[in-house]
Scaffold this motif. Structure first.
Motif, PDB file in Angstrom:
ATOM      1  N   LEU A  29       6.884  -8.300   0.960  1.00 13.78           N
ATOM      2  CA  LEU A  29       6.267  -9.465   0.342  1.00 13.78           C
ATOM      3  C   LEU A  29       6.406 -10.694   1.230  1.00 13.78           C
ATOM      4  CD1 LEU A  29       4.930 -10.947  -1.999  1.00 13.78           C
ATOM      5  CD2 LEU A  29       7.174 -11.126  -3.089  1.00 13.78           C
ATOM      6  N   MET A  30       7.561 -10.851   1.818  1.00 16.04           N
ATOM      7  CA  MET A  30       7.753 -11.991   2.715  1.00 16.04           C
ATOM      8  C   MET A  30       6.779 -11.941   3.884  1.00 16.04           C
ATOM      9  SD  MET A  30      10.907 -12.823   5.245  1.00 16.04           S
ATOM     10  CE  MET A  30      12.140 -13.444   4.147  1.00 16.04           C
ATOM     11  N   GLY A  31       6.641 -10.765   4.484  1.00 10.91           N
ATOM     12  CA  GLY A  31       5.734 -10.619   5.619  1.00 10.91           C
ATOM     13  C   GLY A  31       4.300 -10.947   5.246  1.00 10.91           C
ATOM     14  N   LEU A  32       3.867 -10.392   4.134  1.00 12.25           N
ATOM     15  CA  LEU A  32       2.482 -10.632   3.696  1.00 12.25           C
ATOM     16  C   LEU A  32       2.255 -12.105   3.405  1.00 12.25           C
ATOM     17  CD1 LEU A  32       2.029  -7.603   1.270  1.00 12.25           C
ATOM     18  CD2 LEU A  32       0.883  -7.943   3.467  1.00 12.25           C
ATOM     19  N   THR A  33       3.235 -12.728   2.774  1.00 12.65           N
ATOM     20  CA  THR A  33       3.072 -14.124   2.395  1.00 12.65           C
ATOM     21  C   THR A  33       3.021 -15.020   3.619  1.00 12.65           C
ATOM     22  OG1 THR A  33       4.272 -13.705   0.341  1.00 12.65           O
ATOM     23  CG2 THR A  33       4.044 -16.000   1.025  1.00 12.65           C
ATOM     24  N   ILE A  34       3.912 -14.790   4.554  1.00 14.45           N
ATOM     25  CA  ILE A  34       3.917 -15.604   5.760  1.00 14.45           C
ATOM     26  C   ILE A  34       2.634 -15.397   6.549  1.00 14.45           C
ATOM     27  CG2 ILE A  34       5.018 -15.869   8.026  1.00 14.45           C
ATOM     28  CD1 ILE A  34       7.709 -15.560   6.633  1.00 14.45           C
ATOM     29  N   THR A  40      -4.419 -18.678   6.763  1.00 16.17           N
ATOM     30  CA  THR A  40      -5.234 -19.723   6.140  1.00 16.17           C
ATOM     31  C   THR A  40      -4.907 -21.091   6.718  1.00 16.17           C
ATOM     32  OG1 THR A  40      -3.652 -20.064   4.385  1.00 16.17           O
ATOM     33  CG2 THR A  40      -5.361 -18.442   3.989  1.00 16.17           C
ATOM     34  N   GLY A  41      -3.648 -21.299   7.106  1.00 16.66           N
ATOM     35  CA  GLY A  41      -3.279 -22.575   7.714  1.00 16.66           C
ATOM     36  C   GLY A  41      -3.402 -23.761   6.782  1.00 16.66           C
ATOM     37  N   LYS A  42      -3.526 -23.489   5.506  1.00 14.34           N
ATOM     38  CA  LYS A  42      -3.629 -24.589   4.551  1.00 14.34           C
ATOM     39  C   LYS A  42      -2.582 -24.427   3.461  1.00 14.34           C
ATOM     40  CE  LYS A  42      -7.872 -24.576   3.052  1.00 14.34           C
ATOM     41  NZ  LYS A  42      -9.054 -25.170   2.417  1.00 14.34           N
ATOM     42  N   PRO A  43      -2.301 -25.508   2.753  1.00 19.13           N
ATOM     43  CA  PRO A  43      -1.345 -25.390   1.655  1.00 19.13           C
ATOM     44  C   PRO A  43      -1.877 -24.456   0.580  1.00 19.13           C
ATOM     45  CG  PRO A  43      -1.754 -27.711   2.203  1.00 19.13           C
ATOM     46  CD  PRO A  43      -2.768 -26.894   2.939  1.00 19.13           C
ATOM     47  N   LEU A  44      -1.043 -23.543   0.144  1.00 17.62           N
ATOM     48  CA  LEU A  44      -1.447 -22.577  -0.870  1.00 17.62           C
ATOM     49  C   LEU A  44      -0.527 -22.659  -2.083  1.00 17.62           C
ATOM     50  CD1 LEU A  44      -2.075 -19.377   1.304  1.00 17.62           C
ATOM     51  CD2 LEU A  44      -3.765 -21.016   0.444  1.00 17.62           C
ATOM     52  N   THR A  45      -1.115 -22.504  -3.248  1.00 17.78           N
ATOM     53  CA  THR A  45      -0.303 -22.442  -4.456  1.00 17.78           C
ATOM     54  C   THR A  45       0.161 -21.008  -4.675  1.00 17.78           C
ATOM     55  OG1 THR A  45      -2.166 -21.935  -5.888  1.00 17.78           O
ATOM     56  CG2 THR A  45      -1.703 -24.255  -5.508  1.00 17.78           C
ATOM     57  N   VAL A  46       1.137 -20.861  -5.542  1.00 19.23           N
ATOM     58  CA  VAL A  46       1.615 -19.516  -5.849  1.00 19.23           C
ATOM     59  C   VAL A  46       0.483 -18.673  -6.405  1.00 19.23           C
ATOM     60  CG1 VAL A  46       3.081 -18.192  -7.415  1.00 19.23           C
ATOM     61  CG2 VAL A  46       4.038 -20.097  -6.126  1.00 19.23           C
ATOM     62  N   SER A  47      -0.358 -19.269  -7.221  1.00 15.37           N
ATOM     63  CA  SER A  47      -1.403 -18.421  -7.800  1.00 15.37           C
ATOM     64  C   SER A  47      -2.445 -18.038  -6.749  1.00 15.37           C
ATOM     65  CB  SER A  47      -2.034 -19.073  -9.030  1.00 15.37           C
ATOM     66  OG  SER A  47      -3.041 -19.964  -8.659  1.00 15.37           O
ATOM     67  N   GLU A  48      -2.639 -18.878  -5.749  1.00 16.26           N
ATOM     68  CA  GLU A  48      -3.526 -18.483  -4.657  1.00 16.26           C
ATOM     69  C   GLU A  48      -2.905 -17.348  -3.849  1.00 16.26           C
ATOM     70  OE1 GLU A  48      -5.844 -22.698  -3.709  1.00 16.26           O
ATOM     71  OE2 GLU A  48      -3.842 -22.368  -2.925  1.00 16.26           O
ATOM     72  N   ILE A  49      -1.613 -17.430  -3.650  1.00 12.18           N
ATOM     73  CA  ILE A  49      -0.929 -16.369  -2.909  1.00 12.18           C
ATOM     74  C   ILE A  49      -1.028 -15.060  -3.673  1.00 12.18           C
ATOM     75  CG2 ILE A  49       1.331 -15.571  -2.108  1.00 12.18           C
ATOM     76  CD1 ILE A  49       1.990 -18.564  -1.579  1.00 12.18           C
ATOM     77  N   ILE A  50      -0.728 -15.157  -4.965  1.00 16.04           N
ATOM     78  CA  ILE A  50      -0.773 -13.978  -5.824  1.00 16.04           C
ATOM     79  C   ILE A  50      -2.141 -13.330  -5.812  1.00 16.04           C
ATOM     80  CG2 ILE A  50      -0.871 -13.269  -8.249  1.00 16.04           C
ATOM     81  CD1 ILE A  50       1.862 -13.491  -7.501  1.00 16.04           C
ATOM     82  N   SER A  51      -3.177 -14.145  -5.800  1.00 13.39           N
ATOM     83  CA  SER A  51      -4.504 -13.550  -5.952  1.00 13.39           C
ATOM     84  C   SER A  51      -5.133 -13.202  -4.611  1.00 13.39           C
ATOM     85  CB  SER A  51      -5.413 -14.492  -6.743  1.00 13.39           C
ATOM     86  OG  SER A  51      -5.482 -15.729  -6.096  1.00 13.39           O
ATOM     87  N   ALA A  56      -2.429  -9.196  -4.425  1.00 12.67           N
ATOM     88  CA  ALA A  56      -2.883  -9.079  -5.812  1.00 12.67           C
ATOM     89  C   ALA A  56      -2.458  -7.777  -6.460  1.00 12.67           C
ATOM     90  CB  ALA A  56      -4.397  -9.218  -5.857  1.00 12.67           C
ATOM     91  N   ASP A  57      -1.938  -7.875  -7.634  1.00  7.17           N
ATOM     92  CA  ASP A  57      -1.644  -6.724  -8.477  1.00  7.17           C
ATOM     93  C   ASP A  57      -0.558  -5.826  -7.904  1.00  7.17           C
ATOM     94  OD1 ASP A  57      -3.640  -7.545 -10.209  1.00  7.17           O
ATOM     95  OD2 ASP A  57      -5.172  -6.478  -9.060  1.00  7.17           O
ATOM     96  N   ARG A  58      -0.014  -6.219  -6.773  1.00  8.16           N
ATOM     97  CA  ARG A  58       1.019  -5.353  -6.225  1.00  8.16           C
ATOM     98  C   ARG A  58       2.386  -6.023  -6.290  1.00  8.16           C
ATOM     99  NH1 ARG A  58       0.382  -3.095  -1.018  1.00  8.16           N
ATOM    100  NH2 ARG A  58      -1.221  -4.500  -0.219  1.00  8.16           N
ATOM    101  N   TYR A  59       2.368  -7.299  -6.537  1.00  9.77           N
ATOM    102  CA  TYR A  59       3.647  -8.003  -6.628  1.00  9.77           C
ATOM    103  C   TYR A  59       3.651  -8.902  -7.843  1.00  9.77           C
ATOM    104  CZ  TYR A  59       4.452  -6.243  -1.990  1.00  9.77           C
ATOM    105  OH  TYR A  59       4.629  -5.411  -0.940  1.00  9.77           O
ATOM    106  N   ASP A  60       4.840  -9.195  -8.275  1.00 13.04           N
ATOM    107  CA  ASP A  60       5.004 -10.000  -9.480  1.00 13.04           C
ATOM    108  C   ASP A  60       5.033 -11.489  -9.144  1.00 13.04           C
ATOM    109  OD1 ASP A  60       5.880  -9.521 -12.458  1.00 13.04           O
ATOM    110  OD2 ASP A  60       6.969 -11.260 -11.694  1.00 13.04           O
ATOM    111  N   ALA A  62       6.860 -13.768 -10.509  1.00 12.52           N
ATOM    112  CA  ALA A  62       8.239 -14.259 -10.442  1.00 12.52           C
ATOM    113  C   ALA A  62       8.820 -14.025  -9.057  1.00 12.52           C
ATOM    114  CB  ALA A  62       9.097 -13.591 -11.503  1.00 12.52           C
ATOM    115  N   SER A  63       8.459 -12.895  -8.464  1.00 11.84           N
ATOM    116  CA  SER A  63       8.982 -12.605  -7.125  1.00 11.84           C
ATOM    117  C   SER A  63       8.449 -13.600  -6.115  1.00 11.84           C
ATOM    118  CB  SER A  63       8.597 -11.191  -6.705  1.00 11.84           C
ATOM    119  OG  SER A  63       9.050 -10.265  -7.664  1.00 11.84           O
ATOM    120  N   VAL A  64       7.180 -13.954  -6.255  1.00 11.61           N
ATOM    121  CA  VAL A  64       6.597 -14.919  -5.325  1.00 11.61           C
ATOM    122  C   VAL A  64       7.250 -16.290  -5.512  1.00 11.61           C
ATOM    123  CG1 VAL A  64       4.486 -16.053  -4.550  1.00 11.61           C
ATOM    124  CG2 VAL A  64       4.426 -13.657  -5.239  1.00 11.61           C
ATOM    125  N   TYR A  65       7.447 -16.680  -6.766  1.00 10.48           N
ATOM    126  CA  TYR A  65       8.121 -17.958  -7.004  1.00 10.48           C
ATOM    127  C   TYR A  65       9.500 -17.965  -6.370  1.00 10.48           C
ATOM    128  CZ  TYR A  65       4.722 -20.042 -10.155  1.00 10.48           C
ATOM    129  OH  TYR A  65       3.600 -20.615 -10.669  1.00 10.48           O
TER     130      TYR A  65
END
Lengths: 150, 150
Positions: A29-34, A40-51, A56-60, A62-65
DNA sequence: GTAATTGCAAATCATTTGCTTCGTA
DNA sequence: TACGAAGCAAATGATTTGCAATTAC
């Protein structure tokens, strides 16, 4: 584009390396998020990351938060408010500090291309106020060229 | 202190007057809220406003939220909240723009006593970016003198 | 193997909204 | 009186937390 991708994957590696050196475990999850943040090089919200497609649909949520909180604590990402209800996150590159401008009408966010005028003042403010370890956050708001005037 | 109170009530009157001239109705809740903002002189969250002695249990949260939104739209208050979960509000005095410093450990907020270095840049950024009606938000973060080092 | 991380579900907090009632201009 | 503002209750959205199951080092 291939050179961009090379630069990107180097950035990803560097960020992951920094995480490791701070004692964080390097997870999928850390690798994918980074990677997403770099790409994207832009500020992302947790829900943007999640989706995002990869996550998407593979991580929770709460884990992203929890991940973002950890990354912020270790100085890997910067948390922005941007006047939105949800917080956004950007990767911190060494010796770089970006300021942003936000359209109050449509919400687009752009980086401000200017040397940050505030950094030199931090020393002055620190001694005047007695606060230590100063940081700052500067954001501009306005109506972007693509939005009609109010 | 009596001179302070005099100045305060003048400020309250001026702010209420501005509301009236913008087409807002002057209600009890508005008066109490503006008075509270003047008296404390610091950014307050809705829940702080709600739990103030004069307002507690006598007004509804939703009414305070709607009031603050109206006051913000009319330029009477400024909404802050770059890193906190809840937004804070301060009265806008004409031709005054305060910046704040926040303790990341205990949360105290203090006004930064320095001429805002960013205002002069707004014109430059406006023309470079194409954005109109620029405003900005600048906040400093650090550890206050009363908090132990991490 | 052990401590950090994740998943899942439920709780909490900030804010918004619909609708009715009230009070100011 | 008419329309903006307040009350009340319920919905929404963002974030947090507890605990058991996993996984990286």
């Amino acid at each position: 584009m291939s050179s961009e991708n090379k630069m990107d994957s180097r950035k990803v590696q560097q960020a992951v390396e920094r995480c490791k050196s701070k004692g964080l475990r390097c997870t999928k999850l850390m690798g994918l998020t980074i990677e997403l943040l770099v790409r994207t090089g832009k500020p992302l919200t947790v829900s943007e990351i999640i989706s995002s497609a990869e996550i998407a649909d593979r991580y929770d949520q709460a884990s992203v938060y929890r991940l973002m909180t950890r990354l912020e604590e270790k100085g890997i990402v910067r948390r922005l408010g941007l006047r939105e209800r949800a917080a956004s996150f950007v990767l911190r590159h060494l010796h770089e500090h970006d300021d942003y401008i936000v359209c109050t009408s449509c919400g687009v966010v752009e980086r401000v291309e200017i040397d940050c005028p505030v950094a030199p003042l931090e020393g002055i403010i620190a001694s005047a106020s007695g606060f230590r370890n100063l940081e700052h956050e500067l954001e501009f708001f306005g109506v972007c060229p693509r939005c009609p005037a109010a």
